[in-house]
Design a protein around this motif. Structure first.
Motif, short mmCIF file in Angstrom:
data_model
loop_
_atom_site.label_atom_id
_atom_site.label_comp_id
_atom_site.label_asym_id
_atom_site.label_seq_id
_atom_site.Cartn_x
_atom_site.Cartn_y
_atom_site.Cartn_z
N THR A 84 0.84 -1.19 0.00
CA THR A 84 0.00 0.00 0.00
C THR A 84 0.88 1.24 0.00
O THR A 84 1.76 1.39 0.85
CB THR A 84 -0.92 0.00 1.23
OG1 THR A 84 -1.69 -1.20 1.25
CG2 THR A 84 -1.85 1.20 1.20
N SER B 177 2.13 6.32 8.08
CA SER B 177 2.44 5.28 7.10
C SER B 177 2.40 3.88 7.67
O SER B 177 2.25 2.91 6.92
CB SER B 177 3.83 5.54 6.49
OG SER B 177 4.82 5.58 7.52
N THR B 178 2.51 3.72 8.97
CA THR B 178 2.56 2.38 9.56
C THR B 178 1.26 1.99 10.26
O THR B 178 1.22 0.99 10.98
CB THR B 178 3.71 2.31 10.58
OG1 THR B 178 3.53 3.32 11.59
CG2 THR B 178 5.04 2.52 9.89
N ARG C 40 -2.86 1.17 9.59
CA ARG C 40 -3.91 0.94 8.61
C ARG C 40 -5.17 1.72 8.99
O ARG C 40 -5.28 2.29 10.07
CB ARG C 40 -4.21 -0.54 8.52
CG ARG C 40 -3.06 -1.41 8.02
CD ARG C 40 -3.53 -2.83 7.77
NE ARG C 40 -2.44 -3.66 7.26
CZ ARG C 40 -1.68 -4.42 8.02
NH1 ARG C 40 -1.86 -4.43 9.34
NH2 ARG C 40 -0.71 -5.16 7.47
N SER D 152 -4.85 -1.02 12.96
CA SER D 152 -3.82 -2.02 13.17
C SER D 152 -2.50 -1.54 12.56
O SER D 152 -2.47 -0.64 11.71
CB SER D 152 -4.24 -3.35 12.53
OG SER D 152 -4.42 -3.21 11.14
N ARG D 153 -1.44 -2.19 12.95
CA ARG D 153 -0.12 -1.77 12.49
C ARG D 153 0.21 -2.39 11.14
O ARG D 153 -0.05 -3.57 10.91
CB ARG D 153 0.96 -2.16 13.51
CG ARG D 153 2.36 -1.76 13.06
CD ARG D 153 3.39 -2.12 14.09
NE ARG D 153 4.74 -1.87 13.61
CZ ARG D 153 5.85 -2.18 14.29
NH1 ARG D 153 5.74 -2.76 15.47
NH2 ARG D 153 7.03 -1.93 13.77
N ARG D 154 0.82 -1.58 10.29
CA ARG D 154 1.33 -2.06 9.01
C ARG D 154 2.84 -2.23 9.15
O ARG D 154 3.57 -1.26 9.29
CB ARG D 154 1.01 -1.07 7.90
CG ARG D 154 1.55 -1.49 6.53
CD ARG D 154 1.29 -0.43 5.47
NE ARG D 154 -0.13 -0.27 5.20
CZ ARG D 154 -0.81 0.85 5.44
NH1 ARG D 154 -0.19 1.89 5.97
NH2 ARG D 154 -2.09 0.93 5.16
N ARG E 122 8.74 -10.28 3.31
CA ARG E 122 7.30 -10.03 3.26
C ARG E 122 6.55 -11.33 2.97
O ARG E 122 5.49 -11.60 3.55
CB ARG E 122 6.99 -8.98 2.19
CG ARG E 122 5.56 -8.45 2.24
CD ARG E 122 5.33 -7.37 1.20
NE ARG E 122 6.08 -6.16 1.53
CZ ARG E 122 7.13 -5.71 0.83
NH1 ARG E 122 7.56 -6.39 -0.23
NH2 ARG E 122 7.74 -4.62 1.19
#
Length: 514
Positions: free
Chosen positions: A8, A16-17, A19, A23-25, A141
């Motif tokens: 994303t 940026s981190t 969502r 929650s954490r990205r 990832r």
């Protein structure tokens, strides 16, 4: 094989981190190659080497940096300071603060990207381990998105096991700054219960390091660190920052597209960013100035045979086509304050003596009346801050006629970094007492380097009340006041003991012998 999760793209209006659901990205920064990465890697390794080496190298018989909290002595590159010298920390902290202000106003967040311990250890130790064990960003990832299996458990378990070992090692080195390496080795060789406080500290600090570098990571810079929050007040349009040359790069388009700028919208600058931002959206609070996006963009431009510097270090004025002024009111004020503070700090540090002298009143009554005398009792504390033995001579000066002292009849010899506290008793006949007076204690060493004077007040009863009491009839405890006064006159008729402080040349009252 698990599919690679969709990446994303960041939005400037969102963290940026995080969502949309809160929650954490998690980020998986790609590898960047270039001259800035090489320079940062060398500087990071140098800083880590300094951190590891300082407890090993000795200066003046002690580690280069040894914060001996247990003994309240602090050794810095051959100099020794005691707890009473902690007022010097004001100059040290203020100097570091204004230096950071000046550097930030000139060079932006160069501290964050190049010298901050968070960046140094994360980028040059923990991420290096992670890439060695799990592979590049795509593989990391994919591994994170894959279902649990024996291979995934093994890889993650191995990585986190190495993280724990590194965290424990870093924590032990940190402890060595406070207990020295020999002391640390003795604690490690002994049972944990023998040094419970140190053991708990290492466990807690290791846990904090592991939590931070294995999981929390960039959140420390984005959420907790206040430096990013105040950068907007420290920089201006002339400060050097990392930015995107929109005039050259826009409009974005694929290679060969007519009318397109130099940016091909490959998102390489986003993929390598350790905080997950898009530098093309302008200066942002998450940017730590690490220059990874510069190396990534320069690599792409090099492959396309286009000029480098689409993403580069420059000022906001520079990106807008205007000139950059290094000398401006902000930088001049910061530089002046830093220089003035540096001069004051130098004078303060030069004023520190190789010894410390403290004089305090004994706990209890401020004064005692006994056998026709009024008596004050003090403690004199001597600290030798040098690396060798020193003999100190203690004298009491400026006492009024009739007063005499007990204590410090001979020089006091202290070993290297030694400390001793002795009583000092000053007495005054009631018949001669007319009110409080200063007691000046002077300490000198045999070499003449130490000449320290401390002053404390001699206190007693109210003179008017005492006179009325004596006129109405002296109490039993003061019956010998005249005889004591005569004895004091005889004792001080020659060279005064009040001037020399020698207890063995003056008669001592029965109380003084206690």
């Amino acid at each position: 094989m698990a599919a690679v999760p969709k990446v994303t793209l960041p939005n400037r209006d969102e963290v940026s981190t995080i969502r949309a659901d809160g929650s954490r990205r998690f980020l998986y920064p790609a590898d960047a190659r270039g001259r800035f990465l090489r320079a940062r890697r060398w500087s990071g390794w140098l800083l880590i080497a300094v951190y590891l080496a300082l407890p090993w190298f000795k200066v003046g018989g002690y580690p280069a940096v040894f914060l001996d909290v247990a003994e309240r002595r602090f050794h810095f590159f051959g100099g020794t300071w005691v707890a009473q010298d902690m007022w010097l920390l004001f100059f040290l902290i203020a100097g570091l603060g204004f230096s950071l202000f000046l550097v930030t106003s000139l060079l932006g967040r160069v501290w964050c990207g190049w010298a901050c311990p968070q960046t140094v250890f994360l980028e040059h130790v923990y991420r290096v381990i992670e890439r060695r064990l799990e592979g590049d960003a795509v593989r990391r990832r994919r591994l994170a998105a894959a279902p649990w299996s024996a291979g995934k458990v093994f890889r993650l378990g191995l990585k986190h096991g190495v993280f724990v070992v590194v965290s424990v090692a870093v924590a032990h080195v940190f402890l060595a700054y406070f207990v020295s390496l020999p002391g640390l080795w003795g604690m490690v060789a002994g049972a944990p219960g023998a040094h419970g406080g140190a053991f708990l500290f290492v466990v807690a600090f290791s846990g904090i390091l592991y939590f931070n570098f294995a999981w929390f990571r960039e959140q420390l810079c984005i959420i907790i660190c206040p430096y990013g929050r105040i950068q907007s007040a420290l920089i201006d349009d002339h400060s050097m920052v990392i930015g995107y040359d929109a005039a050259r790069g826009e409009p974005r388009g694929r290679v060969g597209m007519g009318g397109a700028g130099d940016c091909i919208d490959c998102h390489r600058c986003v993929q390598v960013c350790p905080t997950g931002i898009d530098i093309r959206q302008g200066l942002q609070i998450e940017c730590i100035g690490c220059a990874a996006c510069i190396d990534a963009c320069n690599e792409v431009m090099g492959r396309l045979k286009r000029a480098r510097g689409l993403v580069r270090y420059d000022s906001l004025n520079g990106f807008a086509g205007r000139g950059t002024r290094w000398l401006r009111p902000r930088t001049l004020v910061y530089a002046f304050i830093m220089c003035a503070g540096g001069g004051a700090a130098a004078a303060a540090f030069l004023s520190v003596k190789p010894a410390f002298v403290g004089i305090t009143r004994m706990v209890g009554a401020a004064y005692v009346m006994d056998a026709g005398m009024v008596r004050n009792q003090y403690f004199v504390r001597l600290v030798n801050k040098t690396g060798g033995p020193v003999s100190f001579t203690v004298r009491v000066e400026g006492l009024p006629a009739g007063a005499f002292v007990s204590g410090f009849g001979a020089p006091v010899r202290l070993v290297a970094d030694g400390e001793e506290q002795r009583p000092l008793i000053v007495q005054m006949p009631l018949a001669r007492y007319s009110g409080g007076f200063p007691v000046r204690v002077r300490v000198r060493d045999e070499s003449g380097r130490v000449d320290i004077a401390r002053e404390i007040k001699f206190v007693g009863p109210d003179p008017l009340f005492l006179k009325m009491t004596l006129q109405s009839g002296p109490p039993a405890s003061a019956a010998g006041a005249d005889a004591s006064a005569a004895g004091a006159d005889a004792a001080t008729s020659g060279p005064s003991a009040a001037a020399t402080g020698a207890a063995d040349t003056t008669p001592a009252s029965p109380t003084a012998k206690k």
